[in-house]
Design a protein around this motif. Sequence first.
Motif, PDB file in Angstrom:
ATOM      1  N   ASP A 106     -11.470  -4.959  11.767  1.00  0.00           N
ATOM      2  CA  ASP A 106     -12.436  -5.986  11.369  1.00  0.00           C
ATOM      3  C   ASP A 106     -13.392  -5.434  10.316  1.00  0.00           C
ATOM      4  OD1 ASP A 106     -11.747  -8.118  13.367  1.00  0.00           O
ATOM      5  OD2 ASP A 106     -12.262  -6.492  14.766  1.00  0.00           O
ATOM      6  N   PHE A 107     -13.603  -4.133  10.362  1.00  0.00           N
ATOM      7  CA  PHE A 107     -14.431  -3.437   9.382  1.00  0.00           C
ATOM      8  C   PHE A 107     -13.685  -2.172   8.959  1.00  0.00           C
ATOM      9  CE2 PHE A 107     -17.285  -5.741  12.177  1.00  0.00           C
ATOM     10  CZ  PHE A 107     -18.162  -6.367  11.298  1.00  0.00           C
ATOM     11  N   PRO A 110      -5.469   4.476  -6.601  1.00  0.00           N
ATOM     12  CA  PRO A 110      -6.347   3.887  -5.580  1.00  0.00           C
ATOM     13  C   PRO A 110      -5.738   3.942  -4.185  1.00  0.00           C
ATOM     14  CG  PRO A 110      -6.203   2.453  -7.506  1.00  0.00           C
ATOM     15  CD  PRO A 110      -5.148   3.511  -7.670  1.00  0.00           C
ATOM     16  N   LEU A 111      -6.564   4.188  -3.208  1.00  0.00           N
ATOM     17  CA  LEU A 111      -6.116   4.142  -1.817  1.00  0.00           C
ATOM     18  C   LEU A 111      -5.904   2.712  -1.369  1.00  0.00           C
ATOM     19  CD1 LEU A 111      -5.732   5.614   0.965  1.00  0.00           C
ATOM     20  CD2 LEU A 111      -8.196   5.308   1.300  1.00  0.00           C
ATOM     21  N   ILE A 112      -6.755   1.798  -1.861  1.00  0.00           N
ATOM     22  CA  ILE A 112      -6.691   0.392  -1.488  1.00  0.00           C
ATOM     23  C   ILE A 112      -6.433  -0.449  -2.729  1.00  0.00           C
ATOM     24  CG2 ILE A 112      -7.896  -1.524  -0.382  1.00  0.00           C
ATOM     25  CD1 ILE A 112      -7.437   0.767   1.519  1.00  0.00           C
ATOM     26  N   GLY A 113      -5.289  -1.125  -2.753  1.00  0.00           N
ATOM     27  CA  GLY A 113      -4.920  -1.991  -3.869  1.00  0.00           C
ATOM     28  C   GLY A 113      -4.612  -3.396  -3.392  1.00  0.00           C
ATOM     29  N   ALA A 114      -4.033  -4.193  -4.268  1.00  0.00           N
ATOM     30  CA  ALA A 114      -3.771  -5.602  -3.961  1.00  0.00           C
ATOM     31  C   ALA A 114      -2.899  -5.772  -2.722  1.00  0.00           C
ATOM     32  CB  ALA A 114      -3.120  -6.272  -5.169  1.00  0.00           C
ATOM     33  N   SER A 115      -1.868  -4.961  -2.596  1.00  0.00           N
ATOM     34  CA  SER A 115      -0.972  -5.091  -1.443  1.00  0.00           C
ATOM     35  C   SER A 115      -1.672  -4.726  -0.143  1.00  0.00           C
ATOM     36  CB  SER A 115       0.263  -4.208  -1.632  1.00  0.00           C
ATOM     37  OG  SER A 115      -0.109  -2.837  -1.748  1.00  0.00           O
ATOM     38  N   ASP A 116      -2.675  -3.870  -0.232  1.00  0.00           N
ATOM     39  CA  ASP A 116      -3.432  -3.483   0.962  1.00  0.00           C
ATOM     40  C   ASP A 116      -4.393  -4.592   1.377  1.00  0.00           C
ATOM     41  OD1 ASP A 116      -2.399  -0.712   1.111  1.00  0.00           O
ATOM     42  OD2 ASP A 116      -3.412  -0.539  -0.820  1.00  0.00           O
ATOM     43  N   PHE A 117      -5.049  -5.215   0.409  1.00  0.00           N
ATOM     44  CA  PHE A 117      -5.923  -6.338   0.741  1.00  0.00           C
ATOM     45  C   PHE A 117      -5.121  -7.469   1.380  1.00  0.00           C
ATOM     46  CE2 PHE A 117      -8.742  -4.474  -2.601  1.00  0.00           C
ATOM     47  CZ  PHE A 117      -9.860  -4.279  -1.776  1.00  0.00           C
ATOM     48  N   PRO A 161      -8.607 -12.091   7.025  1.00  0.00           N
ATOM     49  CA  PRO A 161      -9.528 -12.814   6.138  1.00  0.00           C
ATOM     50  C   PRO A 161     -10.984 -12.695   6.584  1.00  0.00           C
ATOM     51  CG  PRO A 161      -8.270 -14.333   7.497  1.00  0.00           C
ATOM     52  CD  PRO A 161      -7.656 -12.985   7.692  1.00  0.00           C
ATOM     53  N   THR A 162     -11.193 -12.231   7.810  1.00  0.00           N
ATOM     54  CA  THR A 162     -12.552 -12.031   8.329  1.00  0.00           C
ATOM     55  C   THR A 162     -12.998 -10.572   8.238  1.00  0.00           C
ATOM     56  OG1 THR A 162     -11.593 -11.795  10.540  1.00  0.00           O
ATOM     57  CG2 THR A 162     -12.436 -13.985   9.924  1.00  0.00           C
ATOM     58  N   ALA A 163     -12.215  -9.740   7.556  1.00  0.00           N
ATOM     59  CA  ALA A 163     -12.501  -8.311   7.503  1.00  0.00           C
ATOM     60  C   ALA A 163     -13.489  -7.975   6.385  1.00  0.00           C
ATOM     61  CB  ALA A 163     -11.205  -7.527   7.293  1.00  0.00           C
ATOM     62  N   ILE A 174     -10.575 -11.481   1.885  1.00  0.00           N
ATOM     63  CA  ILE A 174     -11.383 -10.766   2.868  1.00  0.00           C
ATOM     64  C   ILE A 174     -12.777 -11.386   2.880  1.00  0.00           C
ATOM     65  CG2 ILE A 174     -10.108  -8.605   2.613  1.00  0.00           C
ATOM     66  CD1 ILE A 174     -12.455  -7.522   0.947  1.00  0.00           C
ATOM     67  N   ALA A 175     -13.539 -11.089   3.931  1.00  0.00           N
ATOM     68  CA  ALA A 175     -14.830 -11.752   4.099  1.00  0.00           C
ATOM     69  C   ALA A 175     -15.920 -11.168   3.216  1.00  0.00           C
ATOM     70  CB  ALA A 175     -15.261 -11.683   5.561  1.00  0.00           C
ATOM     71  N   GLY A 176     -15.886  -9.854   2.990  1.00  0.00           N
ATOM     72  CA  GLY A 176     -16.966  -9.270   2.214  1.00  0.00           C
ATOM     73  C   GLY A 176     -16.778  -7.786   1.991  1.00  0.00           C
ATOM     74  N   ALA A 177     -17.682  -7.210   1.192  1.00  0.00           N
ATOM     75  CA  ALA A 177     -17.630  -5.780   0.879  1.00  0.00           C
ATOM     76  C   ALA A 177     -19.041  -5.238   0.700  1.00  0.00           C
ATOM     77  CB  ALA A 177     -16.812  -5.534  -0.395  1.00  0.00           C
ATOM     78  N   GLY A 178     -19.216  -3.972   1.066  1.00  0.00           N
ATOM     79  CA  GLY A 178     -20.451  -3.238   0.821  1.00  0.00           C
ATOM     80  C   GLY A 178     -20.112  -2.024  -0.023  1.00  0.00           C
ATOM     81  N   LEU A 179     -20.701  -1.912  -1.197  1.00  0.00           N
ATOM     82  CA  LEU A 179     -20.307  -0.876  -2.154  1.00  0.00           C
ATOM     83  C   LEU A 179     -21.516  -0.086  -2.636  1.00  0.00           C
ATOM     84  CD1 LEU A 179     -18.021  -3.153  -4.381  1.00  0.00           C
ATOM     85  CD2 LEU A 179     -17.311  -1.759  -2.421  1.00  0.00           C
TER      86      LEU A 179
END
Length: 365
Positions: free
Chosen positions: A230-231, A244-251, A256-258, A283-288
């Motif tokens: 969830d997070f 990148p560790l996280i790309g389009a296929s990972d998202f 959708p609530t993550a 996804i629901a949101g991001a903190g950067l």
Amino acid sequence: MPRKFKALAIGDAMIQGDAFEASLKARLGPYVDDLRVGDWETDWDRLQTRRLVVEKQGPEVEIVEPLILEQGGDAELLSGLFLAISSKVMDAMPKLRIAGVARAGVENVNVKEATARGILVFNVMGRNAEAVSDFAVGLILAESRNIARAHMAIKNGVWRKKFSNSACVPELKGKTVGLFGFGFIGRRVARKLSGFDVNLLVHDTYVDPAEIEAIGGKAVDKETLLREADFISLHARLLPGGVPLIGASDFALMKPTAYIVNTARAGLVDQKALVEALKSGRIAGAGLDVHPTEPIDPASEILELDNVTLTTHIAGTTREALTRSPDLLFDDIAKLFAGDRPVGIANPEVLQDAGFEAWLKGVRQ
């Protein structure tokens, strides 16, 4: 009696040279008979720009600090924080045996060239682990609970109660948190989140699963973490080649609530794919706290989104993290001279270098 040598300590706007000087004298005084002190970049804003360029392109992009050209010819120890320690610096310091940076990353040091020349590179593992782990937990809460957005609305005269995630604002209890990386910072995030009664998943191929299980977590593969969390909080190093560790296929695998939080390196996440995932509600949101360009390009799409919390690369910047860093660095170097085992050596193979062994033996006598 130990053989004494000359040292250079070069600070910057974040940790100034006089802080290095005081710490070095207190811990390496018996070994150093000539200490020269200066600063690499004293303007805070310019420092942020220069350090980011070095992080992306390596230390060879920088010129040699004038103090090194003037005083480095017979110095055997060089220390700093973000100072670029390139092959050009090593050329100017032919007697250099130890290069120490008071930070966890060594992106500002040409470690390969140092190793080839028999120069031991020290870094400070975990110096800002408490600071960054605090901040990561804070970003999880700030983004998912709309703390920063509500604050800004009030400041702008709006009593805002509706947000992009209003239909599913989460509590942490019972949720699954996935950590990429289980080093100094990741472990502290795990401990701090334990008080929220979360389920913990960890992906780190360098860590024994038993260590993760010991704190109530579960070691999983990357895909499982992405699907179930969830997070997601990133605490890993950049991959070889900058992939990148996280790309389009990972998202595409994420709920959708993550939410995803990055206090590590901007390059761990494909920025274009992240923006698209946020815009589309994938996804629901991001903190950067880290960004491909710092300051963020005013034209960046990320600034137009309402489901992201942005901070100015400040996760590791606390009074304690800064003031303790030179002490940790020089304490570790002192261990080497005393015959103990240091913990922050980036290229331990140099310890078997014949030239370095002979130099160290002379210092220890």
